[in-house]
Write a protein that holds these residues in place. Sequence first.
Motif, PDB file in Angstrom:
ATOM      1  N   PHE A 460      -4.589   6.133 -16.032  1.00  0.00           N
ATOM      2  CA  PHE A 460      -5.177   7.319 -15.285  1.00  0.00           C
ATOM      3  C   PHE A 460      -6.454   7.210 -14.774  1.00  0.00           C
ATOM      4  N   ASP A 461      -7.166   5.960 -14.915  1.00  0.00           N
ATOM      5  CA  ASP A 461      -8.303   5.854 -14.142  1.00  0.00           C
ATOM      6  C   ASP A 461      -7.734   5.849 -12.351  1.00  0.00           C
ATOM      7  N   PRO A 462      -8.622   6.753 -11.708  1.00  0.00           N
ATOM      8  CA  PRO A 462      -8.342   6.945 -10.092  1.00  0.00           C
ATOM      9  C   PRO A 462      -8.154   5.765  -9.646  1.00  0.00           C
ATOM     10  N   ARG A 463      -8.912   4.600  -9.820  1.00  0.00           N
ATOM     11  CA  ARG A 463      -9.033   3.319  -9.043  1.00  0.00           C
ATOM     12  C   ARG A 463      -7.816   2.380  -9.729  1.00  0.00           C
ATOM     13  N   GLN A 464      -7.626   2.544 -10.878  1.00  0.00           N
ATOM     14  CA  GLN A 464      -6.468   1.642 -11.604  1.00  0.00           C
ATOM     15  C   GLN A 464      -5.757   2.373 -12.622  1.00  0.00           C
ATOM     16  N   PRO A 465      -4.621   2.950 -11.892  1.00  0.00           N
ATOM     17  CA  PRO A 465      -3.893   3.936 -12.845  1.00  0.00           C
ATOM     18  C   PRO A 465      -3.681   3.298 -14.260  1.00  0.00           C
ATOM     19  N   ILE A 466      -3.021   2.057 -14.276  1.00  0.00           N
ATOM     20  CA  ILE A 466      -2.576   1.324 -15.604  1.00  0.00           C
ATOM     21  C   ILE A 466      -3.573   0.162 -15.616  1.00  0.00           C
ATOM     22  N   VAL A 501     -12.238  -1.276 -12.124  1.00  0.00           N
ATOM     23  CA  VAL A 501     -12.301  -0.234 -12.815  1.00  0.00           C
ATOM     24  C   VAL A 501     -13.657   0.479 -12.615  1.00  0.00           C
ATOM     25  N   ARG A 502     -13.676   1.913 -12.168  1.00  0.00           N
ATOM     26  CA  ARG A 502     -14.987   2.307 -11.921  1.00  0.00           C
ATOM     27  C   ARG A 502     -15.909   2.454 -13.040  1.00  0.00           C
ATOM     28  N   PRO A 503     -17.367   2.280 -12.753  1.00  0.00           N
ATOM     29  CA  PRO A 503     -18.327   2.369 -13.902  1.00  0.00           C
ATOM     30  C   PRO A 503     -18.272   3.539 -14.274  1.00  0.00           C
TER      31      PRO A 503
END
Length: 723
Positions: A460-466, A501-503
């Motif tokens: 569920f990271d907005p830039r990398q969902p999985i 993945v976002r910092p």
Amino acid sequence: MPVPTHGLRRSRTPRGAVPLTMGLCAGLGLALTAGPAIPQEDPWSRPTLNYMGVPGIVDMPTAHPMRDADLSMSVGTFKDTIRGTLHFQITPRLSGVFRYVSLDGYNNKDYYDRSFDLRFLLAEEGRYSPAVTLGLQDFGGTGIYAGEYLVATKTFGRLRATGGIGWGRFGSYNGFSNPLGILSDRFETRPEGATGVEQTGRVDFGQWFRGDAALFGGLQYAVNDRLLLSAEYSSDAYVSESERMGFEHNSPINLGFSYRLTDGLDLSAAYLYGSTLAAQLSYTFNPKTPTRYPGGVGPAPKPVFLRPPQSAVDLGWTQQPDAPEILRTTLKGLLEADDMELERFGVEAHVARAEVRTGAQQSEAQAVGRVARIMSQLMPASVERFEITLVTGTGLPVSRIKLNRSDLEELEYAPDGAWQSYARAEVEDALPEHAGQIVPQGAFPKYEWSLAPYLTSSYFDPRQPITLTLGAQLRGSIEPVPGLVLEGAVRQKLTSNSAGVRPSNSILPHVRTDNTLYQETDDPTLNYLTATQYFRPGQDVFARVTAGYFEPMYGGISGEVLWKPVDSRLGLGLEVNYAQQREYDQGFGFMDYGVVTGHASAYYKAPNNFHYQVDAGRYLAKDWGATFGVDREFDNGITIGAFATFTDVSFDDFGEGSFDKGIRFYVPFSAITGERSNVTISRALRPVLRDGGARLNVGTRLYEQVRQYQQPELQSQWGRFWR
């Protein structure tokens, strides 16, 4: 009389348990293979899922619930939208939903939305009355799908009719003044919800059932036991998608069908809003019966040996000096043949005592039954009482079960023999221990090791969902003396998609949000390395002290005390830790951040196998608060639950998500395959991982180790005593 020595085997090294952490997709794939492929005769035995992943027509909800404990997974797609939904029927009336949506081009960018729903059945369908359900959609997410509804559904043979009234999204097309306005003027206007990523995740009570309302409804017709046709009038205007994605809402009429490929697998297609085609695949299985082999497929147990009349008075064997050793050696071999370990053994003229580790048996009650029957085959006829002490895999003696041998002989083939045997059994705390019991020669040190693949995941990271990381893990443990366990694991990453993945943007100490930095190294890493001493300070009390590297991010020292009476549903615990943050390369070094953290915990097993847990104390970011959790556990060990944490960190300081929350599940492979196995799938799914409410991961906590060997759990499993 000579002591029988049949079944004597050499001792063998305990098998290494295979550590395997699998993601949600792998678990669902296994589940798909487990259910029977026989269609239901009644087409309405299980509702179809709409494109929001809940019981519904096409895009609108219906009132009927799923079957109790049904877990449904659906993936649907239409016009730049992909929706994935988990729906769990928590009780016969209450269900919960987690939804994850990909919106392509939302505000000219890819957007991923997370939301939760709740549905409650107010009234079941009667002969003349409809089923009625109240629903809250997206009540704790971004609010994109936020809406409430009251819906009624009635079945007329092969025809099912639905009508309802909705607010929020459900009141956005052809809406009218809120009829609840007669109660208060505040219902006539719907306040703006929280906006912005940092404001998501709040529960907007002030919006519920506010603003304009609208009507929706539809019909479903069962052509046969597999094919259902659906038509509906939708009250959702798709305002957000139309404004931000160019979605065309040309008509409120939706048409679709659903085809039941198997009892659990449905394929649906539809024409939505006069502009777009849609397709969905959904799968439903019930954790109560997830396998074709609910009784397991392991070896059959030994039968109870029936003593000849008057043989119980023969005490000649007690004059044989080596009798206890011969009995111990033989019992050890017979237990090993059934994948169990003899910890200690003692025998007197009328009582035999065995301390046993049950290994990979599918339930502890089943293990007790098998140990008792093996003892009936082996023990001299004068031995009338069997005392079987259950020991955890880490060497803690937990409970002692006392059985009369004559009861076993009488009840083995009785129609209600399982429950009669439970009524006649005694379950007590394993303290005080009996003196004079023999530790089998060569039993210690115990050791095991394994080399196996591992798979870690985050979502569920907005830039990398999985985010997935695949590698190899070498794991080992050694128990030099009872209760002292040294264990560790080394990992080598093979591949990962964690780059990009976002910092972290957290204003709190980065106690969890820097977790992706621990995935960047390509060198071997020390996943964990701990030494734990387990012990019993007194009756009903269990304790441990753990030191070392607990997890990839933290090491230190941890102490825990648990009060859990053998016959009580309530347990109380206290844990205190000092944790130091590890360096990113996961070697032996530490960084500067350290914290004293700990919790007081209360555990309660309620009827119907619901487990409640409250943990109150200090978290890793030095915030104070409490975590509330509820889980439903099934007889086969599958557990599904949810949790939420509230601390003195404000919603704004917490950031995206507003507070820590999520769903969790635990699935033993044995529940799916019917085979004995120590392998499990265990996951906690959070909409977002933040620093507030973060707890130290200590894999040696006591409650889950202890409770399964005590009276409440044994009672619920006792139906397997004779298996």
